[in-house]
Design a protein around this motif. Structure first.
Motif: not given
Length: 442
Positions: A88-101
């Motif tokens: 959730r933190t990574a998605v909000g910071a636009k630092q998520a992995p390429t594939l989001i589980y």
């Protein structure tokens, strides 16, 4: 959600059956430390959840990486709860992995609303992808008619797992109704056996109890009203009655002592079942997988039983309704580079839940949501169990997504904390309703 199976695909069925013969059960009995594979700098990435199915994911990416030198995926592995917070933190910071589980539901909707995930409708419509998955399971990845997530794991209905030896010891049968369940409690406790094991530490294993009781008492409409944002929907009498029944079960000694501190990531909760200390547990197929990995002889000797959640006398819900996760999904991060997105799309099209991947899942007790799996299930090492899981999901008049995923993230977090307080008898059912009603934004 009504789950249905389309026409079988003979090639896939044959491929699964052949692969099943050569794939040994694999996985871990508990979490592993997060680590990453070697990958080209700036290449695609994915985060996976530790446990007995992690190896199936890793095998798939290893196979892809071996054949795609310039597009290797970097993989990191996390325990379930830390993952949910980190992603959730990574998605909000636009630092998520390429594939989001993910799981679909309210969390996926929040990603879509934030523009955090790619529209995969064109990919999902490609026959090479569309014909691979059970249509009703694939549909869970849609938001407002567009596909933003594609299946990556097995179907996951929650059922009651039980130790047959312990039932034989007290001369009882698994409960078909709530009254029968409550009547078993003193019989087991009198024999020095905990009726149910559950991980209260993790909180989310408590959710199926509430979801099933709400459904059995009030039917699907109650949760539909809640997820639709109907004002005061948590004050529905079915919710209050469900929480009262939970507290009645707790007060009667229905759960193992100290359940609030028992871990599920380590498999400690499930271990109480196969070691003879607890008679039953309410769980996802991960329960079966954990037992099969940690104590395969227990499963091989036919000591593990499984039945649907009991009906509630006078309730409106269909006893065939199911709670759990239709499956898990991959979404592609909108923040990924064009090259990373291209690699992820190519992976989904060619490798996601292909024959080897599906066979790896089935080998550890995770039934893949693919067309043509019936033959492989029939030839597997435990066709009765796998068929039960497949048919339970397929025939469910309603398949309620796990509540923490069905709700928006903030409401899901509040539910976990508040429901734990119900189980610990720190608040009343009425206080639960007041707290949860405050999360409804309409």
């Amino acid at each position: 959600m009504k789950t249905a199976v389309g026409s079988p695909r003979p090639l896939l069925a044959i491929g699964l059956a052949v692969l099943m013969a050569g794939v040994a059960a694999c996985g871990t009995s508990g979490p592993r430390q997060a680590g990453s594979t070697s990958a080209d700098a700036g290449g695609p990435s994915a985060w996976i959840i530790s446990g007995v199915t992690a190896k199936a994911f890793q095998n798939s990416f290893d196979s892809w990486n071996a054949a795609h030198e310039g597009q290797k995926f970097a993989i990191q592995e996390f325990a379930n709860d830390p993952y949910k917070q980190k992603i959730r933190t990574a998605v909000g910071a636009k630092q998520a992995p390429t594939l989001i589980y993910g799981w679909g539901g309210g969390v996926l909707k929040s990603y879509v609303a934030a523009g955090a995930v790619e529209d995969l409708s064109d990919l999902a419509a490609d026959p090479a992808v569309k014909d691979r998955f059970l249509p009703s399971i694939a549909a869970v990845g849609k938001v407002d008619g567009k596909t933003y997530a594609v299946p990556n794991n097995g179907v996951k209905p929650v059922v009651v797992y039980y130790n047959k030896d312990l039932f034989a010891k007290i001369g009882a049968q698994p409960p078909k109704t709530w009254n029968e369940l409550m009547a078993l409690v003193p019989k087991f406790t009198g024999a020095g056996i905990a009726p149910f094991t559950v991980s209260g530490q993790a909180k989310w294993p408590l959710l199926p109890w509430l979801a099933y009781l709400i459904d059995r008492i009030g039917g699907p409409r109650v949760m539909d009203d809640i997820t639709a944002g109907k004002p005061n929907a948590w004050s529905d009498p079915a919710v209050t009655e469900a929480n009262k029944k939970i507290q009645e079960l707790v007060k009667a000694g229905g759960f193992v002592k100290g359940f609030s501190s028992i871990s599920t990531d380590s498999g400690a909760d499930v271990a109480l079942l196969y070691t003879g200390k607890a008679a039953m547990t309410l769980g996802l197929p991960a329960t079966y997988q954990t037992i099969k990995t940690a104590n395969p002889q227990f499963v091989k000797d036919g000591k593990l039983g499984y039945v649907p959640f009991p009906a509630v006398e006078g309730g409106k819900g269909d006893p065939a309704n199911v709670v759990g996760n239709p499956t898990n999904f991959w979404s592609i991060s909108a923040a990924a580079t064009p090259e990373q997105k291209q690699a992820a799309r190519k992976y989904v099209k060619s490798d996601l839940l292909n024959e080897k991947y599906a066979a790896d899942l089935l080998a550890v007790g995770n039934v893949p949501p693919v067309e043509g799996a019936e033959d492989a299930i029939a030839k597997s090492d435990d066709p009765a169990y796998y068929s039960m899981i497949y048919e339970t999901a397929k025939n469910a008049p309603n398949f309620q997504l796990s509540l923490d995923q069905a709700l928006a993230p903030e409401a899901g977090d509040k539910l976990l904390t508040t429901l734990q307080q119900v189980f610990l008898e720190e608040i009343t059912p009425e206080q639960f309703a007041t707290t949860m009603n405050a999360t409804i934004t309409g």
